[in-house]
Design a protein around this motif. Structure first.
Motif, PDB file in Angstrom:
ATOM      1  N   LYS A 124     139.334  33.636  29.127  1.00 33.41           N
ATOM      2  CA  LYS A 124     137.872  33.746  29.158  1.00 33.41           C
ATOM      3  C   LYS A 124     137.254  32.891  30.259  1.00 33.41           C
ATOM      4  O   LYS A 124     136.040  32.905  30.442  1.00 33.41           O
ATOM      5  N   GLY A 125     138.067  32.116  30.973  1.00 35.05           N
ATOM      6  CA  GLY A 125     137.588  31.337  32.111  1.00 35.05           C
ATOM      7  C   GLY A 125     136.798  30.093  31.768  1.00 35.05           C
ATOM      8  O   GLY A 125     136.132  29.516  32.630  1.00 35.05           O
ATOM      9  N   ARG A 126     136.882  29.633  30.530  1.00 32.70           N
ATOM     10  CA  ARG A 126     136.091  28.466  30.126  1.00 32.70           C
ATOM     11  C   ARG A 126     136.527  27.188  30.842  1.00 32.70           C
ATOM     12  O   ARG A 126     135.690  26.433  31.345  1.00 32.70           O
ATOM     13  N   LEU A 127     137.845  26.937  30.910  1.00 28.56           N
ATOM     14  CA  LEU A 127     138.330  25.743  31.601  1.00 28.56           C
ATOM     15  C   LEU A 127     138.148  25.900  33.112  1.00 28.56           C
ATOM     16  O   LEU A 127     137.781  24.947  33.799  1.00 28.56           O
ATOM     17  N   THR A 128     138.388  27.107  33.603  1.00 26.69           N
ATOM     18  CA  THR A 128     138.203  27.394  35.030  1.00 26.69           C
ATOM     19  C   THR A 128     136.777  27.041  35.456  1.00 26.69           C
ATOM     20  O   THR A 128     136.566  26.374  36.473  1.00 26.69           O
ATOM     21  N   GLU A 129     135.819  27.449  34.664  1.00 25.83           N
ATOM     22  CA  GLU A 129     134.414  27.179  34.966  1.00 25.83           C
ATOM     23  C   GLU A 129     134.079  25.694  34.814  1.00 25.83           C
ATOM     24  O   GLU A 129     133.425  25.107  35.674  1.00 25.83           O
ATOM     25  N   ALA A 130     134.552  25.084  33.741  1.00 27.74           N
ATOM     26  CA  ALA A 130     134.220  23.679  33.477  1.00 27.74           C
ATOM     27  C   ALA A 130     134.764  22.749  34.567  1.00 27.74           C
ATOM     28  O   ALA A 130     134.090  21.798  34.964  1.00 27.74           O
ATOM     29  N   LEU A 131     135.975  23.020  35.054  1.00 29.59           N
ATOM     30  CA  LEU A 131     136.583  22.167  36.082  1.00 29.59           C
ATOM     31  C   LEU A 131     136.352  22.691  37.502  1.00 29.59           C
ATOM     32  O   LEU A 131     136.748  22.043  38.469  1.00 29.59           O
ATOM     33  N   LYS A 132     135.749  23.871  37.586  1.00 30.55           N
ATOM     34  CA  LYS A 132     135.561  24.529  38.890  1.00 30.55           C
ATOM     35  C   LYS A 132     136.910  24.693  39.591  1.00 30.55           C
ATOM     36  O   LYS A 132     137.073  24.342  40.770  1.00 30.55           O
ATOM     37  N   LEU A 133     137.881  25.235  38.807  1.00 29.89           N
ATOM     38  CA  LEU A 133     139.205  25.480  39.363  1.00 29.89           C
ATOM     39  C   LEU A 133     139.115  26.551  40.446  1.00 29.89           C
ATOM     40  O   LEU A 133     138.241  27.418  40.405  1.00 29.89           O
ATOM     41  N   LEU A 134     140.020  26.489  41.385  1.00 27.73           N
ATOM     42  CA  LEU A 134     140.017  27.411  42.515  1.00 27.73           C
ATOM     43  C   LEU A 134     140.587  28.752  42.107  1.00 27.73           C
ATOM     44  O   LEU A 134     141.588  28.820  41.384  1.00 27.73           O
ATOM     45  N   THR A 135     139.956  29.827  42.574  1.00 30.19           N
ATOM     46  CA  THR A 135     140.366  31.177  42.196  1.00 30.19           C
ATOM     47  C   THR A 135     140.443  32.078  43.423  1.00 30.19           C
ATOM     48  O   THR A 135     139.958  31.732  44.502  1.00 30.19           O
ATOM     49  N   PHE A 136     141.049  33.235  43.206  1.00 25.73           N
ATOM     50  CA  PHE A 136     141.028  34.318  44.189  1.00 25.73           C
ATOM     51  C   PHE A 136     141.053  35.614  43.404  1.00 25.73           C
ATOM     52  O   PHE A 136     141.367  35.627  42.210  1.00 25.73           O
ATOM     53  N   THR A 137     140.686  36.705  44.053  1.00 30.57           N
ATOM     54  CA  THR A 137     140.618  37.993  43.371  1.00 30.57           C
ATOM     55  C   THR A 137     141.576  38.971  44.030  1.00 30.57           C
ATOM     56  O   THR A 137     141.643  39.051  45.252  1.00 30.57           O
ATOM     57  N   VAL A 138     142.321  39.683  43.201  1.00 35.03           N
ATOM     58  CA  VAL A 138     143.226  40.721  43.678  1.00 35.03           C
ATOM     59  C   VAL A 138     143.125  41.902  42.721  1.00 35.03           C
ATOM     60  O   VAL A 138     143.121  41.722  41.506  1.00 35.03           O
ATOM     61  N   GLU A 139     142.960  43.081  43.280  1.00 36.72           N
ATOM     62  CA  GLU A 139     142.813  44.314  42.497  1.00 36.72           C
ATOM     63  C   GLU A 139     141.757  44.167  41.407  1.00 36.72           C
ATOM     64  O   GLU A 139     141.928  44.613  40.281  1.00 36.72           O
ATOM     65  N   GLY A 140     140.666  43.476  41.732  1.00 34.14           N
ATOM     66  CA  GLY A 140     139.549  43.327  40.807  1.00 34.14           C
ATOM     67  C   GLY A 140     139.744  42.288  39.720  1.00 34.14           C
ATOM     68  O   GLY A 140     138.893  42.132  38.849  1.00 34.14           O
ATOM     69  N   VAL A 141     140.854  41.552  39.744  1.00 36.00           N
ATOM     70  CA  VAL A 141     141.134  40.543  38.725  1.00 36.00           C
ATOM     71  C   VAL A 141     141.054  39.157  39.365  1.00 36.00           C
ATOM     72  O   VAL A 141     141.655  38.913  40.415  1.00 36.00           O
ATOM     73  N   THR A 142     140.307  38.259  38.752  1.00 37.42           N
ATOM     74  CA  THR A 142     140.201  36.890  39.246  1.00 37.42           C
ATOM     75  C   THR A 142     141.339  36.065  38.661  1.00 37.42           C
ATOM     76  O   THR A 142     141.526  36.008  37.444  1.00 37.42           O
ATOM     77  N   LEU A 143     142.104  35.434  39.544  1.00 36.01           N
ATOM     78  CA  LEU A 143     143.266  34.624  39.167  1.00 36.01           C
ATOM     79  C   LEU A 143     143.078  33.203  39.676  1.00 36.01           C
ATOM     80  O   LEU A 143     142.308  32.961  40.604  1.00 36.01           O
ATOM     81  N   LEU A 144     143.817  32.277  39.082  1.00 34.50           N
ATOM     82  CA  LEU A 144     143.765  30.879  39.496  1.00 34.50           C
ATOM     83  C   LEU A 144     144.682  30.638  40.683  1.00 34.50           C
ATOM     84  O   LEU A 144     145.783  31.184  40.744  1.00 34.50           O
ATOM     85  N   LYS A 145     144.232  29.792  41.606  1.00 35.41           N
ATOM     86  CA  LYS A 145     145.110  29.374  42.694  1.00 35.41           C
ATOM     87  C   LYS A 145     146.108  28.361  42.150  1.00 35.41           C
ATOM     88  O   LYS A 145     145.783  27.579  41.253  1.00 35.41           O
ATOM     89  N   ARG A 146     147.297  28.373  42.707  1.00 35.99           N
ATOM     90  CA  ARG A 146     148.360  27.490  42.254  1.00 35.99           C
ATOM     91  C   ARG A 146     148.060  26.031  42.623  1.00 35.99           C
ATOM     92  O   ARG A 146     147.731  25.722  43.761  1.00 35.99           O
ATOM     93  N   MET A 147     148.150  25.163  41.643  1.00 40.33           N
ATOM     94  CA  MET A 147     148.038  23.718  41.849  1.00 40.33           C
ATOM     95  C   MET A 147     148.628  23.016  40.634  1.00 40.33           C
ATOM     96  O   MET A 147     148.833  23.633  39.585  1.00 40.33           O
ATOM     97  N   THR A 148     148.921  21.757  40.785  1.00 43.18           N
ATOM     98  CA  THR A 148     149.449  20.972  39.678  1.00 43.18           C
ATOM     99  C   THR A 148     148.607  19.716  39.519  1.00 43.18           C
ATOM    100  O   THR A 148     148.360  19.001  40.495  1.00 43.18           O
ATOM    101  N   LEU A 149     148.160  19.477  38.294  1.00 43.94           N
ATOM    102  CA  LEU A 149     147.371  18.288  37.975  1.00 43.94           C
ATOM    103  C   LEU A 149     148.246  17.306  37.214  1.00 43.94           C
ATOM    104  O   LEU A 149     148.925  17.683  36.252  1.00 43.94           O
TER     105      LEU A 149
END
Length: 166
Positions: A124-149
């Protein structure tokens, strides 16, 4: 002859994560139920973020290998699996993988590649939005960019980005 994967560049976009406190968000976990990201561990732990795993026999998105940092999610998950004892000895109390794939989809990967740690779904993108994680879109789907915290309790202490090769 294997194709050389494009190398992602460090654009500094993940620098804003260092020092952030993790929000109190529960995410669906492959261990069943939900996992509170904020309460995951009181000590050092690792949250590796990946775009998506692929199911054998299913086609990957068109142009997937041409997207810097996209390819290699299963290899990355296996690397964390294979080095888990070493990571624990270095002080990591937990290793958790995060993607926007559904928990059901993640279950398939856990079973197929025998992961001894949890994957959590930010479908649902809740953590992505809260942390402003980096994303990209492919074939209409938003995915997270690879990183390690690397976190200390609920505080992000270090970010590996771009995380390449996977």
């Amino acid at each position: 002859m294997a194709k050389t994967l494009p190398t992602p560049l460090d654009d500094g976009a993940a620098d804003q994560l260092i020092g952030l406190h993790l929000p109190d968000i529960d995410l669906a976990s492959t261990s069943g139920g939900e996992l509170s990201i904020k309460k995951c561990s009181t000590g050092r732990w690792i949250l590796f973020i990946y775009p998506r795993t692929c199911v054998p026999g299913q086609a990957e998105p068109i142009g997937w290998a041409d997207i810097p940092g996209a390819k290699g999610c299963t290899a990355e998950a296996c690397s964390f699996r294979d080095r888990l004892v070493e990571l624990n000895e270095a002080g990591a109390q937990n290793v958790i993988g995060l993607s926007v794939q559904s928990s059901a989809y993640q279950h398939e990967a856990v079973q197929r590649i025998h992961l001894p740690y949890r994957l959590v779904s930010d479908e649902k993108g809740r953590l992505t939005e809260a942390l402003k994680l980096l994303t990209f879109t492919v074939e209409g789907v938003t995915l997270l960019k690879r990183m390690t915290l690397v976190t200390d309790g609920e505080t992000v202490r270090h970010v590996f980005y771009p995380d390449f090769p996977a």
